[in-house]
Scaffold this motif. Structure first.
Motif, mmCIF file in Angstrom:
data_model
loop_
_atom_site.group_PDB
_atom_site.id
_atom_site.type_symbol
_atom_site.label_atom_id
_atom_site.label_comp_id
_atom_site.label_asym_id
_atom_site.label_seq_id
_atom_site.Cartn_x
_atom_site.Cartn_y
_atom_site.Cartn_z
ATOM 1 N N THR A 82 0.834 -1.210 0.000
ATOM 2 C CA THR A 82 0.000 0.000 0.000
ATOM 3 C C THR A 82 0.864 1.255 0.000
ATOM 4 O OG1 THR A 82 -1.954 -0.972 1.042
ATOM 5 C CG2 THR A 82 -1.608 1.371 1.404
ATOM 6 N N CYS B 165 3.588 9.495 -11.453
ATOM 7 C CA CYS B 165 3.226 8.188 -11.989
ATOM 8 C C CYS B 165 3.770 7.984 -13.405
ATOM 9 C CB CYS B 165 1.706 8.022 -11.979
ATOM 10 S SG CYS B 165 1.164 6.451 -12.685
ATOM 11 N N ASN C 139 4.281 -7.209 -7.851
ATOM 12 C CA ASN C 139 3.099 -6.339 -7.947
ATOM 13 C C ASN C 139 3.410 -4.978 -8.572
ATOM 14 O OD1 ASN C 139 0.620 -7.623 -6.354
ATOM 15 N ND2 ASN C 139 2.477 -8.156 -5.228
ATOM 16 N N ARG D 267 0.596 -3.472 -10.298
ATOM 17 C CA ARG D 267 -0.408 -2.835 -9.439
ATOM 18 C C ARG D 267 0.012 -1.406 -9.085
ATOM 19 N NH1 ARG D 267 -1.702 -8.119 -7.330
ATOM 20 N NH2 ARG D 267 -3.982 -8.409 -7.460
ATOM 21 N N LEU D 268 1.300 -1.186 -8.904
ATOM 22 C CA LEU D 268 1.785 0.163 -8.636
ATOM 23 C C LEU D 268 1.409 1.080 -9.791
ATOM 24 C CD1 LEU D 268 3.445 -1.369 -6.442
ATOM 25 C CD2 LEU D 268 5.367 0.113 -7.011
ATOM 26 N N MET E 140 2.213 1.823 -3.412
ATOM 27 C CA MET E 140 1.147 2.280 -4.310
ATOM 28 C C MET E 140 0.820 3.745 -4.057
ATOM 29 S SD MET E 140 -1.202 -1.168 -4.086
ATOM 30 C CE MET E 140 -2.622 -0.557 -5.007
ATOM 31 N N THR F 131 -6.091 2.382 -3.243
ATOM 32 C CA THR F 131 -5.383 1.339 -2.489
ATOM 33 C C THR F 131 -6.338 0.572 -1.563
ATOM 34 O OG1 THR F 131 -4.736 2.985 -0.809
ATOM 35 C CG2 THR F 131 -3.139 2.489 -2.545
ATOM 36 N N SER G 116 -2.492 1.477 -10.176
ATOM 37 C CA SER G 116 -3.062 2.316 -9.116
ATOM 38 C C SER G 116 -2.742 3.783 -9.359
ATOM 39 C CB SER G 116 -2.536 1.885 -7.747
ATOM 40 O OG SER G 116 -1.146 2.128 -7.616
#
Length: 399
Positions: free
Chosen positions: A168, A348, A375, A378-379, A171, A209, A382
Motif C-alpha cells: 500500500t 506516476c 506487484n 499494481r503500482l 502504491m 489502495t 493504481s
C-alpha cells in the motif's frame, strides 16, 4: 451529456480498481463512498467558493514569490541567460528554482514547521477517511516529501508491518509529488490545478489502495512511527548546504532525464516512422488512453491530442508532458485544460516504478522486495487510476 460521461468515467475507474483487488471481500464500501464525497467537497470548496479561491491564490502567490526569489540568485550567476522580466531557457526558469525551493522547505523542516503541518493534516485525514493512521500519515507525507524520502523515513515501522501494508505504501508513492518541483509545475500549467491535484491525489490514492489492496488493522497495529530524536541537532548551515546541493542534484537529474527521454522518444519515433508515417510512441499510447480520455469529458476534437500527453507522461515524466502541453493551453476549453492539467500532477510513470523498486531493495529484506517486484503492475495501475480519478473529479466542477 458530457457531465454524464464524466460521472460514468469515475464509476469505470472504481470498477477497474475493484477488478484488480487482491481481496474484494475486505473492501470497506462505506469508507470508499465517504472518501469520494470528501474529494467532491474538497474540489467544490477550492473551485466554487471565495474562501477556497482565496486560499489557492495565496498559496500560488507564495510559490511564485519563491520562484522570484530563486530567479534573483540565478540571475546573479547566469546573468543575461536568466532575465528577471523575460523568457529564459527551460533549465534556467523551471529547474534552477528547485535549488532554493528545496532549501526553503528543508529550513521549515529543520525548525519543525513542516513536520507539524504534515502531522496535523495526517491526523485530520485519518479521522475523515477512516483509514489506518499510518496509511493516512504516509499519504500526507508523500504530498510534501516524495516517495523515496518517505519510504526511508518510515522503513523501521514498515519492516515490522505485514507485507501488504508495504505494498500500500508503494502504491501511495506512485501518486505523490515533491514540494521542490511545484514551482516548476506552476510555470507550465495553471497553479490552481497544481494545488487542487495535490489533496485529490492523496485522498484518491487512499481510495484506490483501499480497493486494490484492502485489509483491516487491529488497534495495536494502528500506530504511526515517530523517528527518534537525534542526540545532537545538526548544525543549521551544514543542513542548509547539504539541502542546496540536494536541490542542485535534483535539478541536474531532472534535466538529464528530460534530455535523455526526449532524445529517446525522437529515436523511437524515427524507427516507428519507417513502418508508417503516422506511427509514433505518442500515437500508440494515445490509442490506449483514448477511451479514458473520452470518459473524462474531453472535447471530441481534442481527445487524441490529450491522450498523447497522457502517454508522454507515462513513458517519460510529467515535465515533458507539461512542457508540450504548455503552448496549446490557450487553445483548450476550460474543462479539457482542467482534466489534463490535474492528471499530469504526479510522479506516476515507468521510471517511478523502477525508482520505488530500487528503494525497496535497498531498504527492506528479500521477501518484501519480491512482493513489490511481483506487484509492480499494481503500482502502475493504481497510479494511473488515481490520476484519472483526480482529473474526472476536477472536471465535474469546470465546464
Amino acid at each position: 451529456m458530457s457531465l454524464i460521461i464524466n460521472i460514468t468515467g469515475i464509476i469505470v475507474v472504481i470498477v477497474i480498481a475493484y477488478l484488480c483487488s487482491r481481496n474484494r471481500k475486505s473492501i470497506d464500501l462505506r469508507s470508499i463512498v465517504f472518501m469520494l464525497v470528501l474529494q467532491l467537497i474538497i474540489t467544490w470548496f477550492m473551485l466554487s467558493t471565495k474562501i477556497g479561491d482565496r486560499i489557492i491564490q495565496v498559496v500560488a502567490d507564495f510559490f511564485l514569490w519563491l520562484i522570484d526569489c530563486s530567479m534573483t540568485g540565478i540571475n546573479f550567476v547566469f546573468g543575461d541567460l536568466a532575465p528577471l522580466d523575460g523568457v529564459a531557457p527551460f533549465f534556467i526558469s523551471v529547474l534552477m528554482p528547485i535549488i532554493f525551493i528545496v532549501a526553503f522547505f528543508d529550513i521549515l523542516t529543520y525548525f519543525g514547521v513542516l513536520p507539524a503541518l504534515i502531522n496535523s493534516i495526517g491526523f485530520v485525514l485519518s479521522k475523515l477517511t477512516r483509514t489506518p493512521r499510518f496509511e493516512s500519515f504516509f499519504a500526507t507525507q508523500v504530498m510534501f516529501l516524495g516517495n523515496n524520502e518517505v519510504l526511508a523515513i518510515t522503513r523501521k515501522q514498515l519492516n515490522e508491518m505485514d507485507n501488504k501494508r508495504l505494498l500500500t505504501a508503494c502504491m501511495l508513492g506512485m501518486s505523490c509529488v515533491s514540494v521542490g518541483v511545484l514551482g516548476g509545475y506552476m510555470q507550465l500549467i495553471d497553479p490552481k490545478y497544481v494545488l487542487i491535484a495535490i489533496p485529490l491525489n492523496a485522498v484518491g490514492a487512499l481510495i484506490i489502495t483501499s480497493i486494490m489492496n484492502p485489509y483491516k488493522v487491529t488497534k495495536e497495529e494502528d500506530i504511526v512511527y515517530n523517528p527518534a530524536k537525534e542526540e545532537k541537532k545538526r548544525n543549521f548551515f551544514d543542513m542548509l548546504t547539504e539541502s542546496m546541493l540536494t536541490g542542485g542534484k535534483m535539478a541536474l537529474i531532472i534535466a538529464a532525464m528530460l534530455m535523455g527521454f526526449t532524445a529517446l522518444i525522437t529515436a523511437i519515433n524515427g524507427i516507428l516512422g519507417l513502418v508508417h508515417d503516422n506511427l509514433s510512441l505518442e500515437n500508440i499510447f494515445a490509442v490506449i488512453f483514448y477511451p479514458f480520455t473520452y470518459l473524462m469529458g474531453v472535447t471530441p476534437s481534442k481527445i487524441f491530442t490529450i491522450s498523447q500527453f497522457m502517454g508522454q507522461k507515462l513513458a517519460t515524466n510529467e515535465f515533458i508532458a507539461m512542457g508540450n502541453l504548455h503552448p496549446i493551453l490557450p487553445k483548450l476549453d476550460r474543462h479539457t485544460e482542467a482534466v489534463i492539467s490535474t492528471f499530469l500532477v504526479s510522479f506516476c510513470n515507468f521510471s517511478t516504478v523502477g525508482i520505488i523498486l530500487g528503494s525497496v531493495k535497498s531498504l527492506f529484506n528479500e521477501e518484501k522486495t519480491l512482493l513489490i517486484a511481483k506487484n509492480t503492475w499494481r503500482l502502475l495501475v493504481s497510479g494511473l487510476l488515481v490520476s484519472f480519478l483526480t482529473g474526472m473529479i476536477t472536471g465535474l466542477f469546470v465546464w
